[in-house]
Write a protein that holds these residues in place. Structure first.
Motif, PDB file in Angstrom:
ATOM      1  N   ILE A  51       0.840  -1.202   0.000  1.00  0.00           N
ATOM      2  CA  ILE A  51       0.000   0.000   0.000  1.00  0.00           C
ATOM      3  C   ILE A  51       0.875   1.251   0.000  1.00  0.00           C
ATOM      4  N   GLY A  52       1.871   1.267   0.871  1.00  0.00           N
ATOM      5  CA  GLY A  52       2.770   2.406   0.938  1.00  0.00           C
ATOM      6  C   GLY A  52       3.530   2.604  -0.361  1.00  0.00           C
ATOM      7  N   ASP A  53       3.954   1.516  -0.977  1.00  0.00           N
ATOM      8  CA  ASP A  53       4.699   1.585  -2.231  1.00  0.00           C
ATOM      9  C   ASP A  53       3.829   2.144  -3.353  1.00  0.00           C
ATOM     10  N   GLU A  54       2.589   1.684  -3.440  1.00  0.00           N
ATOM     11  CA  GLU A  54       1.685   2.186  -4.485  1.00  0.00           C
ATOM     12  C   GLU A  54       1.378   3.664  -4.291  1.00  0.00           C
ATOM     13  N   SER A 111       1.602   6.973   2.239  1.00  0.00           N
ATOM     14  CA  SER A 111       2.904   6.319   2.144  1.00  0.00           C
ATOM     15  C   SER A 111       3.669   6.410   3.457  1.00  0.00           C
ATOM     16  N   ASN A 112       3.718   7.604   4.024  1.00  0.00           N
ATOM     17  CA  ASN A 112       4.431   7.783   5.298  1.00  0.00           C
ATOM     18  C   ASN A 112       3.763   7.015   6.424  1.00  0.00           C
ATOM     19  N   HIS A 113       2.426   7.001   6.434  1.00  0.00           N
ATOM     20  CA  HIS A 113       1.717   6.284   7.495  1.00  0.00           C
ATOM     21  C   HIS A 113       1.964   4.780   7.402  1.00  0.00           C
ATOM     22  N   MET A 114       2.003   4.240   6.190  1.00  0.00           N
ATOM     23  CA  MET A 114       2.264   2.809   6.047  1.00  0.00           C
ATOM     24  C   MET A 114       3.678   2.475   6.511  1.00  0.00           C
TER      25      MET A 114
END
Length: 165
Positions: A51-54, A111-114
């Motif tokens: 998820i963060g990568d996407e 992204s940062n939260h993941m």
């Protein structure tokens, strides 16, 4: 609501057989969609990373492909030539930049939260592992102090004749 009222409502609900109270659970027909067999949320580190990568990839694509710098130049040229379209184009460009900024901020936040969540869960795993391993070490210490491993503690005496090992 008085306690007697509550009892009456429960009795009437139980009497008609249609409404039932269900706590800490989901209806049987929704269980295939619940994720894990127990209904608890299950998240894998791979899921969080994906998820963060996407979100990061989308942020980069928006930065490269969605920013429109030529529009501002065209709007300025049209304004200087006296076309009303220049002001409208400038207004649209400003709105586009604001909306694009909002979407990009959301992508960066996701992204940062993941990344943060992944690190926090790793820290939780280490914390739990340390506590569990210290409990088993402590428990093993108590077993060794009273009896050799696999033997019963003499403190409890001999089992009664009707008890089985």
């Amino acid at each position: 609501m008085a306690w007697d009222e509550w009892d009456q409502l429960k009795a009437s609900a139980a009497g008609n057989g249609q409404a039932q109270m269900q706590l800490n659970g989901i209806p049987e027909e929704d269980r295939p969609n619940a994720g894990s067999p127990t209904g608890d949320l299950a998240v894998d580190q791979k899921d969080l990373a994906a998820i963060g990568d996407e979100a990061f990839k989308l942020y980069n694509r928006l930065w490269e492909e969605a920013r429109v710098t030529n529009t501002d130049t065209a709007a300025t040229d049209l304004k200087t030539q006296g076309f009303a379209l220049g002001g409208a184009l400038s207004h649209v460009s400003l709105r586009w930049d604001r909306q694009l900024g909002s979407v990009m901020d959301a992508c960066a936040l996701i992204s940062n939260h993941m990344d943060f969540t992944k690190k926090a869960h790793e820290g939780d795993e280490i914390f739990i592992e340390r506590h569990v391993s210290s409990i088993s070490t402590l428990d093993a210490g108590f077993d060794e102090a009273w009896a050799p491993p696999g033997e019963k503690n003499d403190v409890y005496g001999e089992p009664k004749k009707d008890e089985k090992d």
